[in-house]
Write an enzyme that holds these catalytic residues in place. Sequence first.
Site, PDB file in Angstrom:
ATOM      1  N   ASP A  11       0.858  -1.185   0.000  1.00 12.72           N
ATOM      2  CA  ASP A  11       0.000   0.000   0.000  1.00 12.72           C
ATOM      3  C   ASP A  11       0.889   1.228   0.000  1.00 12.72           C
ATOM      4  O   ASP A  11       1.759   1.364   0.864  1.00 12.72           O
ATOM      5  CB  ASP A  11      -0.887   0.029   1.265  1.00 12.72           C
ATOM      6  CG  ASP A  11      -2.018  -0.989   1.183  1.00 12.72           C
ATOM      7  OD1 ASP A  11      -2.129  -1.676   0.140  1.00 12.72           O
ATOM      8  OD2 ASP A  11      -2.781  -1.101   2.152  1.00 12.72           O
ATOM      9  N   ASP A 130     -13.874  -5.574  -5.563  1.00 15.43           N
ATOM     10  CA  ASP A 130     -14.019  -5.700  -4.111  1.00 15.43           C
ATOM     11  C   ASP A 130     -15.421  -6.241  -3.824  1.00 15.43           C
ATOM     12  O   ASP A 130     -16.411  -5.610  -4.195  1.00 15.43           O
ATOM     13  CB  ASP A 130     -13.854  -4.330  -3.432  1.00 15.43           C
ATOM     14  CG  ASP A 130     -12.420  -3.809  -3.533  1.00 15.43           C
ATOM     15  OD1 ASP A 130     -11.514  -4.615  -3.836  1.00 15.43           O
ATOM     16  OD2 ASP A 130     -12.206  -2.600  -3.309  1.00 15.43           O
TER      17      ASP A 130
END
Lengths: 252, 200
Positions: A11, A130
């Site tokens: 990330d 997602d």
Amino acid sequence: MVTRRLIVCLDVKGGRVVKGVQFESLRDVGDPVELARRYEADGADEVVYLDISASFEERSTLLDLARRTAERLFIPLTIGGGIRSANDVARALRAGADKVGVNTAAVESPEILTECAVRFGSQCVVASIDAKRHGESWLVYTRGGRTPTSLDAVTWARECVRRGAGELLVTSIDRDGARTGYDLELTATIANAVDVPVVASGGAGSPSDVCDALVRGRADAALVAGILHEGVTTVQHIKTEMAHNGIPVRAA
Amino acid sequence: MKVTIFDYGAGNIHSLAKALAAFEATVEVETDPTRAIETDVLVLPGVGAFGLAAERLAAGRLAMQAALRDGLPCLGICLGMQLLFDVSDESTPNARGLEIFSGTVTRLRAQRVPQIGWNAIDAADDELFVRAPLSYAYYANSYVCRPVDDAVVRAWSTHEDDRFAAVVRAGRTVGVQFHPEKSSGPGLRFLHAFLDDVTS
């Protein structure tokens, strides 16, 4: 035979790694390039940068990061997060990404997948999905898992492939960060529904979870983040476990 | 030594440029096909679609073809390998390749397409593999080359039941369906073996 892949996700925000990473031997654990190279040396098959920058200013450093990475990383690099248009995809590829993940923008205007497939080839177009369980099925969420849509995840997965996605990155919102294992049913249902590679994401707590995703979950690749960054396990350990379970792997 | 990457305008060529530069080569990126052949080694990179690349190539196609036939060392990677053949099912037949190898480019005969990932290299039979052994290489492709004459094939890979040419060679022209610049250490060593072999 194509081997199953272990993909390491970092990330990044403002060009830096945000989550705590425990590599004491590294001079700068916040530098994504150093970390990506470290994982390549350990035998990772690919690296993903997920850009979680909130502002344009933070995001503008991403292309420079891609360029610096591509010059020193010699395994594939995927960039996702904040991609809004086919021109964003073009810029990311041009800067140094080998593949680009598209999530919210694909839900809002699915034709972006087709435009990218025609311009750059479907092998570099990753539809990032997602999904969150709702009863017997899964719904697609956008905006980093915050906004529910009315799309069924399996139907949407088929639609993404029909429109030109060459790979699907399927993240279980329920399992993300929980370390209780991947959502095997979600991964397997989507892998059975499409003919492109499926990457399982969300929930890895151990090497055996990764093996489960690749065997029972029928995924072509597994994405791993926290358990590697925090030193719970290593790339080599996971790949050894994969090989012991009869999963074809690339020897590092 | 000057190595020129012919840039068709799509995708990442940074890793390739850096991998080549590590061999003490001066790497140039050239978008004009006629100027691209004024070099010691030509590299056709592996990103984009056949039709668009053939379009960029068209104005200098015959000059490049003549240069390769005259012995200009050339490495074609993925799409770049496919451009060394006649035509591709990915685009219309009037999009012509360089015709260094006789044959066409067709879609992989497999259920899971594109092929994305590390695949085994088998039956490797070339001096390059003696210098740089390669067991696995990274692929990201939907199309593969089908040479008329299997004698030009120097290594094979298999996706599902489809066995296809991983490496072809004719003199100093080499085509690789995989991405050596994305195949970590062994891939970089293979690139360097190629440069070493064709320039020595």
